[in-house]
Design a protein around this motif. Structure first.
Motif, PDB file in Angstrom:
ATOM      1  N   MET A   1       0.828  -1.218   0.000  1.00  0.00           N
ATOM      2  CA  MET A   1       0.000   0.000   0.000  1.00  0.00           C
ATOM      3  C   MET A   1       0.857   1.260   0.000  1.00  0.00           C
ATOM      4  N   ILE A   2       0.191   2.351  -0.152  1.00  0.00           N
ATOM      5  CA  ILE A   2       0.923   3.560  -0.440  1.00  0.00           C
ATOM      6  C   ILE A   2       1.664   4.121   0.788  1.00  0.00           C
ATOM      7  N   GLU A   3       0.898   4.420   1.837  1.00  0.00           N
ATOM      8  CA  GLU A   3       1.649   4.905   2.995  1.00  0.00           C
ATOM      9  C   GLU A   3       1.786   3.790   4.023  1.00  0.00           C
ATOM     10  N   ARG A   5       1.635   3.331   7.428  1.00  0.00           N
ATOM     11  CA  ARG A   5       1.320   3.798   8.776  1.00  0.00           C
ATOM     12  C   ARG A   5       1.029   2.583   9.633  1.00  0.00           C
ATOM     13  N   LEU A   8      -2.560   2.135  10.762  1.00  0.00           N
ATOM     14  CA  LEU A   8      -3.507   1.675   9.752  1.00  0.00           C
ATOM     15  C   LEU A   8      -3.371   0.180   9.487  1.00  0.00           C
ATOM     16  N   ASN A   9      -2.125  -0.279   9.475  1.00  0.00           N
ATOM     17  CA  ASN A   9      -1.905  -1.705   9.226  1.00  0.00           C
ATOM     18  C   ASN A   9      -2.502  -2.552  10.326  1.00  0.00           C
ATOM     19  N   THR A  12      -6.197  -2.517  10.000  1.00  0.00           N
ATOM     20  CA  THR A  12      -6.611  -3.389   8.895  1.00  0.00           C
ATOM     21  C   THR A  12      -6.732  -4.828   9.344  1.00  0.00           C
TER      22      THR A  12
ATOM     23  N   ASP B  97      -8.366  -5.085   0.667  1.00  0.00           N
ATOM     24  CA  ASP B  97      -7.650  -4.508  -0.467  1.00  0.00           C
ATOM     25  C   ASP B  97      -6.314  -3.917  -0.012  1.00  0.00           C
ATOM     26  N   ARG B  98      -6.254  -3.512   1.274  1.00  0.00           N
ATOM     27  CA  ARG B  98      -5.021  -2.924   1.815  1.00  0.00           C
ATOM     28  C   ARG B  98      -4.009  -3.986   2.222  1.00  0.00           C
ATOM     29  N   LYS B 185      -3.439   0.790 -10.012  1.00  0.00           N
ATOM     30  CA  LYS B 185      -2.709   1.322  -8.856  1.00  0.00           C
ATOM     31  C   LYS B 185      -2.340   2.789  -9.064  1.00  0.00           C
ATOM     32  N   ILE B 188      -4.793   5.364  -7.740  1.00  0.00           N
ATOM     33  CA  ILE B 188      -4.747   5.528  -6.287  1.00  0.00           C
ATOM     34  C   ILE B 188      -3.509   6.333  -5.898  1.00  0.00           C
ATOM     35  N   GLU B 189      -2.394   6.020  -6.554  1.00  0.00           N
ATOM     36  CA  GLU B 189      -1.150   6.707  -6.221  1.00  0.00           C
ATOM     37  C   GLU B 189      -1.225   8.189  -6.583  1.00  0.00           C
ATOM     38  N   ALA B 192      -3.020   9.854  -3.912  1.00  0.00           N
ATOM     39  CA  ALA B 192      -2.181   9.987  -2.714  1.00  0.00           C
ATOM     40  C   ALA B 192      -1.232  11.156  -2.875  1.00  0.00           C
ATOM     41  N   ALA B 196      -4.647  13.074  -0.840  1.00  0.00           N
ATOM     42  CA  ALA B 196      -5.827  12.455  -0.261  1.00  0.00           C
ATOM     43  C   ALA B 196      -5.414  11.316   0.661  1.00  0.00           C
ATOM     44  N   GLY B 197      -5.923  11.330   1.884  1.00  0.00           N
ATOM     45  CA  GLY B 197      -5.629  10.270   2.847  1.00  0.00           C
ATOM     46  C   GLY B 197      -6.426   9.026   2.498  1.00  0.00           C
ATOM     47  N   PRO B 198      -6.164   7.915   3.222  1.00  0.00           N
ATOM     48  CA  PRO B 198      -6.815   6.648   2.889  1.00  0.00           C
ATOM     49  C   PRO B 198      -8.344   6.739   2.856  1.00  0.00           C
ATOM     50  N   ARG B 201      -9.510   8.884   0.003  1.00  0.00           N
ATOM     51  CA  ARG B 201      -9.308   8.153  -1.255  1.00  0.00           C
ATOM     52  C   ARG B 201     -10.418   7.152  -1.469  1.00  0.00           C
TER      53      ARG B 201
END
Lengths: 283, 293, 349
Positions: A1-3, A5, A8-9, A12, B97-98, B185, B188-189, B192, B196-198, B201
């Motif tokens: 994923m992008i950030e 954190r 968040l993980n 999740t 998805d994360r 992807k 989404i990137e 970001a 935009a935060g999660p 988004r």
């Protein structure tokens, strides 16, 4: 994923575990109930952790006389009935859908579109909306209490036909031309080229249809009056009714567990095919 | 629709479609037309004479407050089941998805209920909520909530909704997850990078992009709730208490097989057919859109 | 081995005719290339020969028998497809053997033929692989192997090289030619690529909008194009076309008033001049105002316009030249290299 954190993980995984706990809880409780002796299963609160009677219960359920005070066929016979029904429905649907999709895609003949729409209409006529007259037809044909009666009326399939049609349409035309130059006639082409090329689709569809067939309830309920033709899924309802008098919950829940086991095994061990089948039949 | 090349004309294609067409005619078209025909008839109490009455059966149905009530109850039930199971599935899919590692593991554990027959799902839930024995009923009792779906209509409704939604979460989850994973992807990137935060988004990028799937699932779930939940209701409440959980399909079965009121049952079947046809048409329209997407 | 005769072939889809009477005799062992722009009907023609498209009217004869109503498999042909059309679930060996198996040939014979073809094509080590494990060039060879093992009367190729990259295409082109010479099988090859056509074919059939424009050897087509279409299609860079008029004294007058000798009649004509046939000569009547030069090393392409007009022209000069933009150069052309076409019909005069 992008950030990345950590918070968040953790969240999740927390949500996922919570979700799974929620989804799995009823199944867990079933398993626990199936692993205790009948006495324990009448004492409130019921256990949350499994006992040691699981295999004894399984043996008694599969080969015992079943629930006391009821007239139900042995569980192994009901499972056999379910298996025959599920396999007949799944294989039947696949075979007749493959054949009709083949005809519709690879031949040009009068009334082709008529047949196509006729098959399409079956989408709009689930058994639930034509219960009585279909029952009448099956009764008139003398198919009550038979495997044919259990499976035949369910094997017409618009979805399967459409899926195979879709699959065949993606097979390049040159495949057919090449086969014709090689001298393959229609049925030869069907066996040697089309079937092998549709292998994974057939397998995926089989997984979905097996579950569909195994889980049939209303239809078998209507047309089987003979206890020897009862399916395992149907029996649960009868057991629930008799639970009022003889609450042998360990046996009832073991039966439920056995009834859901084959489709669950299929889903878990053929997950890839299952997901493929699920998403492709909906296209 | 059709291949450029074909096999030369022969009788073969007719033989190939024959089994499918025969079964369709015998077990689908004929019974459905029978239902249609019977819906215009009234039979006397002894089954000795029948009378052709045009739309009288339908008029009678819509004048019958019980039927009208059933109609609205079905709508409520379907929306509740669709909403509950889709909502849960959406949340789970968004988090799944994360997940980078263990996604398959989670998926495996989540899709089980799809494989369970509705009547079994009903049995599991009715066991958990059994007023005298059930583990959840016991817990509720400890919290001061008295649970008895055998007497309390709204509790009965809640129970069948939960059982029905539970079974469908797996299906919705798979479709939502697939839709989310098919979003490139880079989109989404880019969001970001735009800051935009999660959560933002999800609502501004992901959710709008999966709208076609959401609509598609809505229709599928409605169909499921309308027709496939018979087993759940049969196992959990038998439509009771006092019809509190009788939905249209259950009523057709009950009036036809238990009550043996042929004309009315046939008319109800016809109404159900109309509903399925409408839903199918809607479904196909959305599927066409899905292809574009 | 057999000759292939096409007699007045027509093809219609519904009411529209796409092929308007194609005729041609292809000799035993001859390599004929059907060439033309996309949509000219060349693939349809090939598929009619193969038996994959029905024949609306006319006749296809292979080795003396009319095959119009025969199934593809009965025509004794083999076809190599553009996308190879290998059966993806069969190994290379099974792919090659499939047609022979259906024909009911004995196992040993199939084995022999497959091995022989594999040796010719040098694909023996791939025989037990599936098509997806092969590269584009290897698949192409397998597709040809599948055709060879049938030992057919006629080979049909449907743009077999168009899925390959440029370098491989040149290499495979040579191999196909060598193979055909070695086996000596009558071959029909469809392509839209004129270089491929010129290098492969004993003879070329140029198709345009469902008509045969010309059927002849590559040199024939180059030296004596039958129409403006053929003249413009064959040769690179393409031929220059200039409108002109035949006037008294056997002269041709260009738009800017300049005159050339060699008129074959009076009235308007279209002149065709290949860039490589224009000879630089300061006194030459064809005067070109230079706009751009393309240096190819061995020769120089001079782009410009006919002086006093907006007609684009190209001339090819041997060697390296430096010519400033805007300069006017004079050119000559030998009268036997000056092509003249009817201005109205485009036919050669």
């Amino acid at each position: 994923m992008i950030e990345n954190r950590p918070f968040l993980n953790i969240l999740t995984h927390l949500v996922m575990i919570l979700g799974i706990a929620m989804i799995a809880f009823p199944i867990w409780i079933t398993f626990v109930a199936a692993s205790h002796d009948p006495i324990r299963m009448t004492q409130v609160p019921l256990p949350l952790l499994p006992g040691d009677q699981f295999f004894i219960n399984m043996k008694n359920t599969l080969f015992g006389r079943g629930l006391s005070g009821t007239e139900i066929a042995p569980v192994w016979l009901m499972m056999l009935n379910s298996l025959v029904m599920a396999l007949s429905i799944a294989i039947g649907k696949i075979v007749i859908s493959l054949l009709s999709a083949f005809a519709i895609v690879y031949f040009r003949f009068p009334f082709r579109m008529g047949f196509f729409w006729l098959i399409f209409i079956t989408l709009m006529l689930p058994v639930e909306v034509r219960i009585l007259p279909t029952f009448q037809v099956v009764a008139d044909l003398g198919l009550l209490n038979s495997y044919a009666g259990l499976s035949l009326p369910l094997i017409a399939s618009a979805t399967a036909t459409f899926m195979f049609r879709q699959v065949f349409l993606t097979i390049p035309d040159e495949m057919l031309e090449s086969a014709r130059i090689d001298g393959a006639g229609p049925m030869r082409f069907f066996w040697d080229i089309l079937i092998p090329l549709s292998r994974t689709n057939i397998a995926a569809l089989f997984v979905i249809l097996f579950i569909y067939g195994w889980n049939q309830y209303l239809w078998p309920l209507l047309i089987t009056t003979d206890t020897s033709m009862t399916t395992i899924v149907m029996s649960i309802k009868q057991m629930l009714e008799s639970a009022e008098q003889s609450p042998e919950w360990n046996i009832i829940m073991m039966t439920a567990l056995l009834a859901m086991l084959p489709p669950i095994l299929v889903v878990v061990f053929m997950q890839k095919l299952f997901v493929k089948g699920l998403t492709e039949t909906e296209k | 629709m059709l291949k450029r090349v074909h096999f030369p004309p022969s009788l073969l294609p007719y033989l190939l479609v024959a089994p499918q067409v025969a079964i369709t005619l015998i077990f689908f078209i004929w019974p459905a037309s029978q239902a249609l025909y019977q819906s215009f008839l009234i039979e006397d109490a002894f089954g000795l004479s029948t009378e052709f009455v045009w739309f009288e059966n339908f008029i009678a149905l819509f004048k019958d407050p019980i039927y009208v009530e059933t109609f609205w109850r079905t709508a409520y039930f379907s929306l509740a089941v669709a909403g509950l199971s889709m909502g849960l599935a959406l949340v789970l899919a968004a988090f799944a998805d994360r997940v980078v590692r263990g996604a398959t593991f989670y998926r495996t554990l989540l899709i089980w209920p799809y494989a369970i027959a509705p009547v079994l799902a009903g049995a599991l839930w009715v066991f958990m909520f059994n007023p005298t024995l059930g583990i959840v009923a016991y817990a509720l009792d400890a919290m001061g909530i008295e649970w008895n779906h055998k007497l309390n209509g709204s509790q009965a409704m809640l129970l069948v909704i939960m059982a029905a939604a539970w079974k469908q979460v797996a299906y919705n989850f798979l479709f939502f997850l697939a839709a989310m994973q098919s979003i490139p992807k880079s989109v989404i990137e880019a969001a970001a990078i735009d800051g935009a935060g999660p959560l933002k988004r999800f609502w501004t990028i992901i959710f709008p992009l999966i709208t076609p799937t959401t609509f598609f699932l809505l229709v599928v779930n409605m169909v499921y709730a309308f027709f496939d939940t018979f087993g759940i209701i049969h196992a959990v409440t038998q439509g009771g208490p006092a019809n509190a959980t009788t939905i249209l399909v259950y009523k057709v079965y009950n009036d036809g097989f238990v009550g043996l009121d042929l004309g009315s049952s046939a008319a109800q079947s016809v109404i159900l057919m109309v509903i399925v046809i409408a839903l199918t048409v809607v479904q196909f329209r959305f599927i066409e859109k899905r292809v574009e997407y | 081995m057999a000759e292939l005769i096409l007699k007045d072939l027509h093809k219609s889809y519904g009411g529209t005719e796409v092929l308007h009477g194609i005729s041609g005799d292809i000799g035993d062992g001859e390599f004929v290339v059907i060439v033309g722009p996309s949509g000219c009907g060349k693939s349809t023609l090939l598929r009619m020969i193969a038996g994959l498209e029905s024949i609306t009217s006319g006749e296809v004869r292979i080795g003396g028998r009319v095959v119009n109503d025969l199934e593809p498999a009965e025509r004794d042909i083999a076809m190599v497809f553009q996308n190879y059309a290998l059966y993806p679930h069969m190994t290379v060996r099974q792919n090659m053997a499939y047609g022979l198996k259906i024909r009911g040939l004995p196992k040993a014979e199939i084995e022999r033929r497959v091995n022989e073809a594999a040796d010719i094509l040098e694909i023996r080590q791939y025989l037990d692989r599936k098509p997806r494990q092969l590269s584009g060039g290897q698949r192409q060879r397998v597709a040809m192997g599948r055709a060879i093992v049938r030992e057919p009367e006629v080979f049909l190729f449907d743009e077999p090289l168009s899925n390959l990259d440029a370098k491989l295409r040149v290499q495979m082109r040579l191999e196909i030619r060598k193979l055909q010479e070695r086996l000596g099988v009558t071959s029909v090859y469809v392509t839209h690529d004129q270089v491929e056509a010129m290098t492969l074919g004993d003879r070329l059939m140029v198709l345009n909008a469902g008509h045969v424009e010309q059927f002849g050897t590559p040199l024939d087509l180059y030296e004596r194009p039958a129409s403006v279409f053929v003249a413009g299609f064959i040769g690179s860079p393409a031929m220059n076309f200039l409108p002109a008029e035949g006037i008294e004294g056997g002269l041709l007058r260009l738009e800017n008033g300049a005159t050339l000798p060699g008129a074959r009649g009076a009235g308007p004509v279209t002149l065709g001049m290949r860039p490589e046939h224009l000879i630089a000569d300061s006194e030459g009547p064809i005067r070109i105002r230079v706009s751009v030069l393309e240096q190819l090393g061995s020769n120089t392409l001079v782009h410009g316009t006919l002086e006093g007009t907006e007609r684009e022209m190209v001339a090819s000069l041997p060697g390296i030249h430096q010519i400033p933009e805007g300069e006017v150069l004079g050119f000559l052309i030998r009268s036997d290299e000056l092509h003249q076409f009817d201005a109205a019909t485009g036919k050669r005069l």
